[in-house]
Write an enzyme that holds these catalytic residues in place. Structure first.
Site, PDB file in Angstrom:
ATOM      1  N   ILE A  17       0.831  -1.202   0.000  1.00 22.84           N
ATOM      2  CA  ILE A  17       0.000   0.000   0.000  1.00 22.84           C
ATOM      3  C   ILE A  17       0.865   1.251   0.000  1.00 22.84           C
ATOM      4  O   ILE A  17       0.561   2.235  -0.689  1.00 22.84           O
ATOM      5  CB  ILE A  17      -0.945  -0.004   1.219  1.00 22.84           C
ATOM      6  CG1 ILE A  17      -1.981  -1.126   1.085  1.00 22.84           C
ATOM      7  CG2 ILE A  17      -1.651   1.341   1.370  1.00 22.84           C
ATOM      8  CD1 ILE A  17      -2.827  -1.334   2.328  1.00 22.84           C
ATOM      9  N   ASP A  54      12.986   3.616  11.022  1.00 23.16           N
ATOM     10  CA  ASP A  54      12.190   2.621  11.737  1.00 23.16           C
ATOM     11  C   ASP A  54      11.189   3.367  12.601  1.00 23.16           C
ATOM     12  O   ASP A  54      11.577   4.188  13.451  1.00 23.16           O
ATOM     13  CB  ASP A  54      13.117   1.757  12.599  1.00 23.16           C
ATOM     14  CG  ASP A  54      12.395   0.625  13.313  1.00 23.16           C
ATOM     15  OD1 ASP A  54      11.150   0.601  13.309  1.00 23.16           O
ATOM     16  OD2 ASP A  54      13.089  -0.223  13.906  1.00 23.16           O
ATOM     17  N   TYR A 146      -3.900  -7.924  15.981  1.00 22.76           N
ATOM     18  CA  TYR A 146      -3.915  -6.986  14.851  1.00 22.76           C
ATOM     19  C   TYR A 146      -5.140  -6.073  14.925  1.00 22.76           C
ATOM     20  O   TYR A 146      -5.033  -4.861  14.742  1.00 22.76           O
ATOM     21  CB  TYR A 146      -3.904  -7.761  13.534  1.00 22.76           C
ATOM     22  CG  TYR A 146      -3.906  -6.881  12.314  1.00 22.76           C
ATOM     23  CD1 TYR A 146      -2.754  -6.190  11.939  1.00 22.76           C
ATOM     24  CD2 TYR A 146      -5.053  -6.716  11.539  1.00 22.76           C
ATOM     25  CE1 TYR A 146      -2.745  -5.367  10.824  1.00 22.76           C
ATOM     26  CE2 TYR A 146      -5.057  -5.903  10.416  1.00 22.76           C
ATOM     27  CZ  TYR A 146      -3.899  -5.231  10.065  1.00 22.76           C
ATOM     28  OH  TYR A 146      -3.893  -4.414   8.958  1.00 22.76           O
ATOM     29  N   VAL A 179      -6.198  -6.638   1.316  1.00 27.77           N
ATOM     30  CA  VAL A 179      -5.561  -6.034   0.149  1.00 27.77           C
ATOM     31  C   VAL A 179      -4.557  -7.012  -0.448  1.00 27.77           C
ATOM     32  O   VAL A 179      -3.816  -7.685   0.270  1.00 27.77           O
ATOM     33  CB  VAL A 179      -4.865  -4.710   0.534  1.00 27.77           C
ATOM     34  CG1 VAL A 179      -4.299  -4.020  -0.708  1.00 27.77           C
ATOM     35  CG2 VAL A 179      -5.850  -3.782   1.246  1.00 27.77           C
TER      36      VAL A 179
END
Length: 251
Positions: A17, A54, A146, A179
């Site tokens: 993405i 990061d 998640y 996705v």
């Protein structure tokens, strides 16, 4: 959906993405700073500046954001896209996994936003777009950790929008369905029957297919564009109708 002359920063912009967002912003006329741990797949374009960073490390983030601002003369748009996955019911992920995923997916959004805010406050077209998920509002099996992280991103988006509206900074999020990205491909590869698992993932969306990264990127650019000045504190679902439609079962 024009971003002519604007500068966007995309975390996790090296693939999936994030990389689709980079390309979409370029097509809309923006210059793009990419913050990621892997930068080898970026477009060969002088309007793209990749910096290794990061989101779990505030010092590298601060240096990377400053490098983009110096290169392009400021920052107008921040896309908090970087994130990591987790599979399992609530009892299946250990404390270390919970700490790691929440640190990257939630605290990473807060860290990146905090270091970018001084630059965004100088922009007359400032916008932040966070990448959430339909997992924030729809219960999915074996996605407890998640889903918790993305639910927090959704709530954080609303809180940030309330805090920053007086500064002229709009904050929204996109909530993709499943996705078709390298990330999902890696998850599928671990399944006993990857093709059957992919068909199942596609079928749970009313459109009958996975969402494309380009479709999510188009939504991100819409929310970030200067012509979208009255939209803030919103979540835009790009999920093939999964969160809103209840259709009869296919026969």
């Amino acid at each position: 959906m024009q971003c002519d002359g604007l500068v966007a920063v995309v975390t996790g912009g090296g693939s999936g993405i994030g990389l689709a967002c980079v390309r979409a912003f370029l097509a809309a006329g923006a210059r793009v700073g990419v913050l990621d741990l892997e930068l080898s797949g970026l477009p060969d374009d002088p309007r793209v500046h990749g910096v290794r960073a990061d989101v779990a490390d505030r010092s590298t983030l601060a240096a990377a954001v400053a490098a983009v601002a110096e290169r392009f003369g400021g920052i107008d748009i921040l896309v908090n896209n970087a994130g990591i996955s987790a599979v399992g019911a609530v009892q299946e992920n250990d404390d270390e996994q919970w700490t790691r995923v929440l640190d990257v997916n939630v605290v990473g959004v807060a860290r990146t936003t905090a270091v970018a805010l001084p630059y965004l406050r100088r922009s007359s077209a400032a916008a932040i777009v966070n990448v959430s998920s339909i997992a924030a509002t729809v219960g999915l099996p074996r996605r407890a950790l998640y889903s918790a992280s993305k639910g927090a991103v959704h709530a954080l988006t609303l809180a940030m929008a309330a805090d920053l509206v007086a500064d002229g900074i709009r904050v929204n999020c996109v909530a993709p369905g499943t996705v078709d990205t390298p990330w999902v491909a890696r998850l599928l590869s671990a399944a006993p029957d990857p093709e059957a698992e992919k068909r199942q993932l596609a079928a749970r969306q009313p459109t009958g297919r996975l969402v494309s990264a380009d479709e999510v990127a188009a939504a991100v650019v819409y929310l970030a564009s200067a012509g979208d000045g009255s939209v803030t504190g919103s979540s835009l679902a790009v999920d093939g109708g999964m969160s809103g439609l209840r259709l009869p079962a296919r026969r």
